[in-house]
Design a protein around this motif. Structure first.
Motif, PDB file in Angstrom:
ATOM      1  N   LYS A 137       0.857  -1.186   0.000  1.00 56.62           N
ATOM      2  CA  LYS A 137       0.000   0.000   0.000  1.00 56.62           C
ATOM      3  C   LYS A 137       0.893   1.236   0.000  1.00 56.62           C
ATOM      4  O   LYS A 137       1.871   1.297   0.759  1.00 56.62           O
ATOM      5  CB  LYS A 137      -0.920  -0.012   1.218  1.00 56.62           C
ATOM      6  CG  LYS A 137      -1.824   1.208   1.335  1.00 56.62           C
ATOM      7  CD  LYS A 137      -1.369   2.147   2.419  1.00 56.62           C
ATOM      8  CE  LYS A 137      -2.062   3.488   2.384  1.00 56.62           C
ATOM      9  NZ  LYS A 137      -1.643   4.364   3.490  1.00 56.62           N
ATOM     10  N   ASP A 185      -5.431   2.082   4.179  1.00 57.87           N
ATOM     11  CA  ASP A 185      -4.777   1.066   5.029  1.00 57.87           C
ATOM     12  C   ASP A 185      -5.713  -0.137   5.178  1.00 57.87           C
ATOM     13  O   ASP A 185      -5.290  -1.292   5.111  1.00 57.87           O
ATOM     14  CB  ASP A 185      -4.496   1.617   6.446  1.00 57.87           C
ATOM     15  CG  ASP A 185      -3.428   2.713   6.464  1.00 57.87           C
ATOM     16  OD1 ASP A 185      -2.697   2.845   5.475  1.00 57.87           O
ATOM     17  OD2 ASP A 185      -3.346   3.426   7.484  1.00 57.87           O
ATOM     18  N   GLN A 241      -1.060   8.213  13.833  1.00 61.63           N
ATOM     19  CA  GLN A 241      -1.784   8.170  12.559  1.00 61.63           C
ATOM     20  C   GLN A 241      -1.184   7.183  11.544  1.00 61.63           C
ATOM     21  O   GLN A 241      -1.799   6.892  10.516  1.00 61.63           O
ATOM     22  CB  GLN A 241      -1.702   9.613  12.055  1.00 61.63           C
ATOM     23  CG  GLN A 241      -2.059   9.921  10.668  1.00 61.63           C
ATOM     24  CD  GLN A 241      -1.422  11.266  10.278  1.00 61.63           C
ATOM     25  OE1 GLN A 241      -0.694  11.909  11.035  1.00 61.63           O
ATOM     26  NE2 GLN A 241      -1.720  11.684   9.079  1.00 61.63           N
TER      27      GLN A 241
HETATM   28 MG    MG Z   1      -2.523   7.095   6.407  1.00 61.91          MG
END
Ligand code: MG
Ligand code: ADP
Ligand code: ASP
Length: 401
Positions: A7, A154, A209
């Motif tokens: 990703k 994610d 985060q």
């Molecule tokens: Mg992110």
């Protein structure tokens, strides 16, 4: 040969050079003989820019049309990455979330994945294509486009890794891995070699985060090994998995969260069932309350303070006002100048005195604590928002040498 899901976040695909860099990473993995599925985010600040554009047109845009709009960001970067991969001589195909089989519920703006139909993806891999998937999106039962909530790529990546039984899910971002605190804020932060799903889940929920908490929940549920690493440096990253080597550390991380506010309900009658009444009013409308503090009784009343997400403030106040008479409070006050600082680590379970060390470090820095909450592997305190960075630093210095 292995199946690898990768990703790439927004900063990793922000411009032409970055896209070409990402294509290079994808192609080298494919050339090593791996089957590669790469999930991409929208370029740079595209999502924020699209939100701002919508705001210029409408004060309250429909959630359905917002999803229609925001999904274009990921769609564009998937196509661009596929073109860059092709240009390096590796066959690839870009798929939107719905082409990739992401079926979600109809909660626009924060949809949940219900089912992932991997037939098309599998067919593309069998044709020797690298597959580039637009993250953050799916389709609901009415065939309307949905998005999974901010940071949702994610979740797309981990869900794909689970469904395809990938060997690993590599989350490429703009830092080298998961650190003991945000490395952009805390210079002494250390990179962790490994972190457990439970610790990572707490870190994410409490403000780190770097991975969205929903994606960590999925990784834990389906036991997907995740690696967080940089798309730019080539350094080894952080492995997130079930059981880890704790490296002799008591505390694995320090986080901050400034996304909530505190509401105080003043002079609530001191009767059995009042707290239940108050919180069920909020709960019935899906507003979740985090830290709660009750004052001592005076004149047969108490004040009850609690924290909620800042984005829910208007709704919460309206609801409480609507039930003012039945709850029987005198007034409501709001404090936006609050922030949460937390320490996380499974080493805390068996170690007394961690909380007092944390409070001591804050006291030495002259920072006062307004509320406290704890769980088995986490201690959080609410402090003044303007003190939060100093508080993180003081606590980090105390525990992470
Ligand atoms: Mg992110
Ligand atoms: P992406 O666009 O790749 O999804 P994000 O911006 O969502 O990236 O997440 C990466 C950022 O998370 C980093 O730039 C860093 O500032 C921040 N961050 C906060 N806490 C941590 C932490 N404990 N370890 C690593 N990064 C952190
Ligand atoms: N582009 C979306 C966002 O900015 C999703 C993501 O990047 O994961 O929130």
């Amino acid at each position: 040969m292995a199946l690898v899901v990768m990703k790439f976040g927004g900063s990793s695909v922000a411009n032409r050079e970055r896209i070409q860099n990402v294509a290079g990473i994808i192609c080298s993995s494919a050339r090593e003989g791996n089957e590669v599925v790469a999930v991409v985010s929208a370029q740079g600040d595209t999502t924020d820019e699209l939100i701002a554009k919508a705001g210029e047109i409408s004060l309250k845009p429909s959630k359905r049309e917002m999803d229609m709009l925001l999904a274009t960001g990921e769609q564009a970067s998937a196509a661009l990455v596929a073109m860059a991969v092709d240009a390096l001589g590796v066959r690839s195909v870009a798929l939107t979330g719905w082409q990739a089989g992401f079926n979600t519920n109809a909660t626009h703006g924060s949809a949940r994945i219900k089912h992932l139909d991997t037939e098309r993806l599998r067919a593309e891999l069998d044709r020797n294509n690298v597959v580039i998937v637009a993250g953050f999106q799916g389709v609901d039962p009415a065939e309307d486009i949905t998005t999974l909530g901010r940071g949702g790529s994610d979740t797309s990546a981990v869900a794909l890794a689970a469904a395809l039984k990938a060997e690993v899910c590599k989350i490429y971002t703009d830092v080298d891995g998961v650190y003991t605190a945000d490395p952009r804020k805390i210079k002494k932060a250390r990179k962790l070699e490994e972190i457990s799903f439970d610790e990572m889940l707490e870190m994410s929920q409490l403000g780190a985060q770097v991975l969205l908490s929903r994606s960590v929940e999925l990784a834990k549920k389906y036991n997907v090994q995740v690696e967080v690493l940089s798309s730019l440096t080539g350094n080894p990253g952080t492995i997130v998995k079930e059981a880890v080597n704790v490296e002799g550390m008591l505390i694995r991380g320090v986080t901050k969260d400034t996304s909530f506010v505190s509401i105080s309900v003043i002079s609530v009658p001191d009767r059995t069932g009042i707290a239940y009444k108050l919180f069920s009013v909020l709960g019935s409308k899906g507003i979740s309350v985090d830290v709660i503090l009750q004052s001592v009784e005076r004149d047969e009343t108490r004040d009850i303070s609690f924290t909620i997400a800042e984005s829910e403030l208007e709704r919460a106040l309206a609801l409480l006002q609507e039930h003012k008479d039945s709850i029987g409070f005198r007034e409501l006050t709001v404090d936006k100048d609050v922030a949460k600082v937390s320490i996380i680590g499974s080493g805390m379970i068996s170690n007394a005195g961690v909380a007092s060390r944390m409070f001591g470090a804050l006291s030495d820095a002259g920072i006062s604590i307004r509320m406290i909450t704890t769980s088995e592997i986490q201690i959080s305190v609410i402090v003044d928002r303007k003190e939060v960075d100093r508080a993180v630093e003081a606590v980090h210095d105390e525990f992470i040498k």
